[in-house]
Scaffold this active site. Structure first.
Site, mmCIF file in Angstrom:
data_model
loop_
_atom_site.group_PDB
_atom_site.id
_atom_site.type_symbol
_atom_site.label_atom_id
_atom_site.label_comp_id
_atom_site.label_asym_id
_atom_site.label_seq_id
_atom_site.Cartn_x
_atom_site.Cartn_y
_atom_site.Cartn_z
ATOM 1 C CB ILE A 152 36.158 80.812 60.290
ATOM 2 C CG1 ILE A 152 36.597 81.807 59.208
ATOM 3 C CG2 ILE A 152 35.707 79.494 59.653
ATOM 4 C CD1 ILE A 152 37.784 81.344 58.382
ATOM 5 C CG ASP A 171 40.576 81.299 70.915
ATOM 6 O OD1 ASP A 171 41.596 81.805 71.415
ATOM 7 O OD2 ASP A 171 40.204 81.538 69.748
ATOM 8 C CB ALA A 233 42.514 75.638 60.539
ATOM 9 C CG ASP A 258 39.875 72.293 52.336
ATOM 10 O OD1 ASP A 258 39.597 71.749 51.250
ATOM 11 O OD2 ASP A 258 40.078 73.519 52.462
ATOM 12 C CD GLU A 263 47.563 72.987 51.383
ATOM 13 O OE1 GLU A 263 47.407 73.959 50.615
ATOM 14 O OE2 GLU A 263 46.876 72.824 52.405
ATOM 15 C CG HIS A 282 43.892 75.090 50.901
ATOM 16 N ND1 HIS A 282 45.136 75.263 51.458
ATOM 17 C CD2 HIS A 282 43.110 76.068 51.458
ATOM 18 C CE1 HIS A 282 45.124 76.301 52.294
ATOM 19 N NE2 HIS A 282 43.900 76.795 52.314
ATOM 20 C CB ILE A 283 38.262 73.353 47.655
ATOM 21 C CG1 ILE A 283 37.485 74.038 46.545
ATOM 22 C CG2 ILE A 283 37.432 72.265 48.333
ATOM 23 C CD1 ILE A 283 38.319 74.826 45.595
ATOM 24 C CB ALA A 284 37.076 74.567 53.281
ATOM 25 N N GLY A 285 37.234 77.259 51.598
ATOM 26 C CA GLY A 285 36.911 78.684 51.552
ATOM 27 C C GLY A 285 36.641 79.217 50.165
#
Length: 311
Positions: A152, A171, A233, A258, A263, A282-285
């Site tokens: 991503i 990373d 994330a 997000d 939640e 929590h809608i980004a994906g």
């Protein structure tokens, strides 16, 4: 007795595909009725969930005959993966199916935060015309810092690069000679160097003991005063109280979340009323297109496991 229980929303076409060969109970409200969900999965071979259904403890134990858990998404922190594997239950994320949706959310939201011109609808409608106050910044020429450099993050980098951003990433699990660095044109840096250099920080890591509160008061204090932070994330990676304090103090210029530690986000959280803050549920994906892809991949994954184990 049902073969497959689906406790959260899923594309109807994928549900109907499963119904061709299996008995399916689909009720997107089951996530909020855990006792009923536990009763339904007692004899089920598979459970399909999104991120809200907590597949652990008593609920996981109730699924005595489970062979597969399909995840309509990629994060697995709502599933006790080790307990499932110990029982031989296949845990099946929809890897890659919503990468584009999350990447588009991240880049779009960074642009909105930097430009700052989209919060004045009421003022403009009232005729106040606040042009000087709304003079924001361009995304071109800014530095995007990606915390995590997986699939991503790389989709995000490609889109940001096309808009003229310079890309850095932290990373420790991506080798220095990984061809992705050169292919995308990203530079590997340490996390502390990243938060100090980036004009926009985007998070792309799972929630683990090591990443919990990874972005804390100390790291927020080292960000540029004009920098923005976006997180699609996992909640818990950002210390929400520390972020609220940083926004109120003007330590950073803006943020967008997000995902949240709990939640749905509880009313009266420290984030309530913070300036220059965008919150999404929590809608980004989740887009029309990604819902079709995620549902199709999950249905295929679950079908494959059940058919293999039936044969």
């Amino acid at each position: 007795m049902t073969d497959i229980v689906i406790s959260e929303f899923m594309d109807e076409a994928a549900v109907e595909d499963l119904r061709r060969d299996f008995s399916v109970t689909y009720d997107k409200g089951l996530v909020d009725r855990p006792d009923e969900l536990a009763r339904l999965i007692a004899g089920a071979r598979a459970l399909i969930v999104r991120n809200r259904t907590q597949v652990r403890g008593a609920l996981l134990a109730a699924g005595a005959k489970l062979e597969a858990i399909g995840r309509l998404g990629v994060g697995l922190d709502n599933i006790d993966v080790e307990a499932a594997k110990a029982r031989g239950i296949a845990v099946l994320p929809a890897t890659g199916a919503n990468d584009v949706s999350v990447a588009e959310w991240a880049v779009t939201t960074i642009m909105v935060l930097l430009r700052g011109a989209y919060y004045a609808t009421a003022d403009v409608a009232a005729g106040t015309w606040p042009r000087e106050r709304l003079m924001g910044r361009e995304i071109s020429g800014k530095v995007l810092g990606l915390v995590g450099f997986g699939a991503i993050a790389r989709e995000t980098a490609v889109r940001a690069k096309a808009l003229g951003m310079d890309i850095i990433a932290a990373d420790p699990f991506v080798a220095a000679d990984d061809p992705a660095w050169g292919r995308i044109g990203a530079r590997s840096v340490s996390l502390d160097a990243l938060v100090a250099e980036a004009d926009a920080v985007s998070l792309h890591v799972p929630l683990t003991p090591e990443t919990r509160n990874l972005i804390d008061a100390r790291r927020l204090a080292t960000m540029k005063p004009g920098a923005v932070l976006v997180n699609a994330a996992r909640g818990g990676v950002v210390d929400e109280a520390a972020l609220a304090a940083a926004l109120r103090a003007g330590t950073i210029a803006g943020a967008a979340l997000d995902v949240f530690d709990v939640e749905p986000l509880k009313a009266g959280s420290p984030l309530t009323g913070c300036p220059n803050l965008i919150l999404t549920p929590h809608i980004a994906g989740v887009t029309v297109e990604s819902n079709v892809r995620v549902s199709s991949v999950t249905a295929a994954n679950v079908r494959r496991v059940l058919e293999e184990r039936r044969s």
